[in-house]
Design a protein around this motif. Structure first.
Motif, PDB file in Angstrom:
ATOM      1  N   THR A 163      -1.310  -2.983  -0.263  1.00 23.41           N
ATOM      2  CA  THR A 163      -0.576  -2.868   0.984  1.00 23.41           C
ATOM      3  C   THR A 163      -0.873  -1.593   1.751  1.00 23.41           C
ATOM      4  N   SER A 164      -0.944  -0.457   1.097  1.00 16.17           N
ATOM      5  CA  SER A 164      -1.147   0.799   1.811  1.00 16.17           C
ATOM      6  C   SER A 164      -2.538   1.321   1.528  1.00 16.17           C
ATOM      7  N   THR A 165      -3.343   1.509   2.559  1.00 11.95           N
ATOM      8  CA  THR A 165      -4.719   1.959   2.410  1.00 11.95           C
ATOM      9  C   THR A 165      -4.936   3.199   3.265  1.00 11.95           C
ATOM     10  N   PRO A 193      -7.239  -4.857   4.404  1.00 13.63           N
ATOM     11  CA  PRO A 193      -6.023  -4.328   3.812  1.00 13.63           C
ATOM     12  C   PRO A 193      -4.793  -4.816   4.571  1.00 13.63           C
ATOM     13  N   SER A 194      -3.677  -4.972   3.851  1.00 11.95           N
ATOM     14  CA  SER A 194      -2.517  -5.623   4.450  1.00 11.95           C
ATOM     15  C   SER A 194      -1.469  -4.611   4.887  1.00 11.95           C
ATOM     16  N   SER A 195      -0.832  -4.932   5.989  1.00 13.45           N
ATOM     17  CA  SER A 195       0.383  -4.285   6.477  1.00 13.45           C
ATOM     18  C   SER A 195       0.199  -2.904   7.075  1.00 13.45           C
ATOM     19  N   TYR A 196      -0.436  -1.966   6.361  1.00 12.88           N
ATOM     20  CA  TYR A 196      -0.303  -0.572   6.783  1.00 12.88           C
ATOM     21  C   TYR A 196      -1.572   0.198   6.460  1.00 12.88           C
ATOM     22  N   ILE A 197      -2.269   0.708   7.496  1.00 13.69           N
ATOM     23  CA  ILE A 197      -3.427   1.560   7.268  1.00 13.69           C
ATOM     24  C   ILE A 197      -3.252   2.845   8.055  1.00 13.69           C
ATOM     25  N   GLN A 198      -3.886   3.912   7.594  1.00  6.38           N
ATOM     26  CA  GLN A 198      -3.810   5.216   8.237  1.00  6.38           C
ATOM     27  C   GLN A 198      -5.222   5.672   8.583  1.00  6.38           C
ATOM     28  N   VAL A 199      -5.453   6.023   9.850  1.00 10.57           N
ATOM     29  CA  VAL A 199      -6.782   6.415  10.304  1.00 10.57           C
ATOM     30  C   VAL A 199      -6.665   7.605  11.241  1.00 10.57           C
TER      31      VAL A 199
END
Length: 557
Positions: A163-165, A193-199
């Motif tokens: 979920t969190s990548t 990736p599902s739901s939540y990514i940070q870039v």
């Protein structure tokens, strides 16, 4: 005519480089990477070869070697080594002879009889010409130029992403897969990736539609959440709009900045277990035709990368087998030292224990028998005791490895936590799709006997440079595993694991990543569905060799 000239040029180089040498040494591994042409009676084919050899004992100026892995391409057809090959290094590496068979996915066999002659050598490796023949339904004459490089045993870092990548700031592009079956509201995973990514700002996001129906990606704001608290309702904010993305097509958008004056709707943050102090600037995207398909792009910052607490919610109604959704998220990828907090949002008590799965769940369908529930046995490492409705329980994971957990009273409530050091790479990742329906064997009996690979992965053959991340995305409807190994040519156990790549189960819609740091040829496969296998060729970037006619020898033709 140009192929005749190429052969004449190569011949001239061989004659005028008599002092070239090679550094083959006992017990070391080497890669032969060759490209060129095969000429038949009527047609000329493009062709490449990648062979990995292990040097054996030396007798005089001759050294015997064994073939570890081999891949031959002729036009668009791929052939993998089969049976026993004869490989000899002659005259202290000035020549080599290679003979053996290879086979494609439909069982077609080719026989190779190759002769290599050195034309140059430097610290990067040695350059050879390869002549000889490849015999199948017709005899093809070989004209290759080849590089021979020292090959290290390929080593990897790996992780399964859920979920969190977190994507490091150096990554210029992030791929998000719309998974197969995403249009079904009962599918717990819609993006991978599902739901939540940070870039970071400047990152390009690429959405690829691996579903069987069109999709559309828009950014927007949650107006409301339906009465059962499961489905947000959105309106577009006009920032992102892909238009229709047909199956197999992609859409990309570059995040130039984040508006930190705006925050994520608190109800959306709660639903996706995002701390309220980490919602500034978050961008929500959704499919207007399937508004349960929601994802969040968040700005990468020090506060987000240093977070050591993650949430896992036992959802309302989880005690009902027919609820369809039991945990949010059902799997986590963490780093050692992370605290996991389970919150019981159901109306009955629950208990979290760690253990091992004894039997797998078999999903039912309309008109069929009800689904069988999985069975677990506790390993005694984690036991929360009863968590009353509305209460929390937490544990800090300090080691690496995977942990399966379950509720002993409601065993369909289960998931996995994978703890591993963070993976970073300056090289953009290579994507491999585990195709829908891969668990169903498609190859002929002959192809399976010789353990060849079919179109279960896209692509099933890749060439990379060391340090490249490789990401497998499971677009099938069942879980898969990725192992690396060598072919045994045995019908029952066709591969022997070599330990270079070992994944846990990759659920549908989720991903598994490795970074191959060294050079070599790796064959990967699914140990449960061994007809699913492919090849990774890791070759260092080297100087291009230009072959030109020596100007001082006009008479050599």
């Amino acid at each position: 005519m140009k192929y005749v000239l190429l052969l004449m040029v190569i011949t001239g180089l061989v004659l005028y480089l008599p002092s070239a040498y090679s550094d083959f040494s006992t017990n070391n591994k080497y890669l032969i990477d060759a490209s060129g042409y095969l000429s038949g009676s009527k047609t000329i084919f493009d062709s490449t070869i990648a062979l990995q050899l292990t040097m054996g004992a030396k007798s005089g100026s001759t050294m015997q070697s064994t073939l570890d892995n081999g891949l031959i391409t002729i036009a668009d057809a791929h052939y993998l080594n089969s049976g026993t090959w004869q490989t000899s290094i002659l005259r202290d590496g000035k020549y080599f002879v290679i003979q053996g068979d290879a086979q494609d996915e439909t069982g077609n066999v080719i026989h190779l009889n190759l002769f290599g002659r050195i034309i140059d050598s430097n610290p990067d490796g040695s350059v050879y010409t390869i002549t000889g023949k490849i015999t199948s339904s017709e005899t093809l004459k070989v004209s290759y130029s080849a590089k021979v490089l020292a090959a290290n045993t390929a080593t990897t870092q790996s992780t399964t992403t859920s979920t969190s990548t977190t994507i490091t700031p150096s990554s210029p592009k992030v791929n998000i897969n719309i998974v197969y079956g995403a249009s079904d509201i009962n599918n717990q995973v819609h993006y991978s990736p599902s739901s939540y990514i940070q870039v970071s700002s400047g990152t390009t996001i690429v959405w690829t539609n691996n579903d069987s129906v069109p999709h559309r990606i828009m950014s927007g704001i949650a107006k409301a959440i339906t009465t059962n608290q499961t489905t947000p309702v959105f309106t577009s904010d006009g920032k992102i709009d892909s238009g229709i993305i047909m199956p197999g097509q992609s859409f990309q958008f570059t995040i130039t900045s984040f508006d930190t004056t705006q925050s994520l709707d608190p109800r959306i943050a709660t639903r996706y277990s995002i701390p309220q102090n980490q919602t500034a600037g978050d961008i929500t995207f959704f499919d207007p035709n399937y508004q349960f398909m929601v994802g969040i792009i968040a700005p990468l910052s020090q506060s987000t990368t240093s977070a050591k607490t993650v949430q896992m919610n036992i959802v309302s109604g989880a005690s009902n087998l027919n609820n369809g959704q039991f945990l949010l998220p059902s799997s986590l990828q963490i780093t050692p030292g992370t605290t996991i907090v389970w919150t019981n949002n159901d109306s009955v008590p629950h208990r979290i224990m760690s253990g091992q799965l004894l039997t797998t769940t078999q999903g039912g369908s309309k008109g069929s028998a009800p689904p069988k529930v999985p069975q677990f046995v506790s390993d005694g490492k984690i036991d929360s005791g009863n968590i009353a409705p509305g209460q929390h329980w937490s544990i800090t994971i300090s080691n690496t490895g995977s942990t399966q957990f379950f509720d002993p009273s409601f065993t369909w409530i289960n998931g996995i936590v994978i703890s591993s050091p963070p993976i970073t790479s300056q090289i953009p990742p290579v994507q491999i799709s585990i195709n829908a329906g891969s668990s169903n064997q498609k190859g002929t009996a002959t192809a399976q006997t010789y353990n060849q690979y079919n179109t279960y992965y896209t692509p099933d053959t890749i060439q990379i440079v060391p340090g490249t991340p490789i990401v497998w995305t499971n677009n099938d409807s069942i879980a898969h595993t990725i192992f690396s190994g060598t072919s045994t040519q045995d019908n029952i156990n066709p591969f022997k694991p070599d330990g270079k790549i070992t994944s846990n189960l990759i659920p549908p819609g989720q991903t598994f990543t490795v970074i191959v740091n060294d050079t070599g040829i790796i064959r990967f496969y699914d140990p449960q569905y061994t007809w699913m296998n492919g090849v990774i060729i890791s070759m260092p970037p080297t100087q291009s060799y230009t072959i030109g006619a020596p100007s001082h020898n006009p008479g050599q033709h």
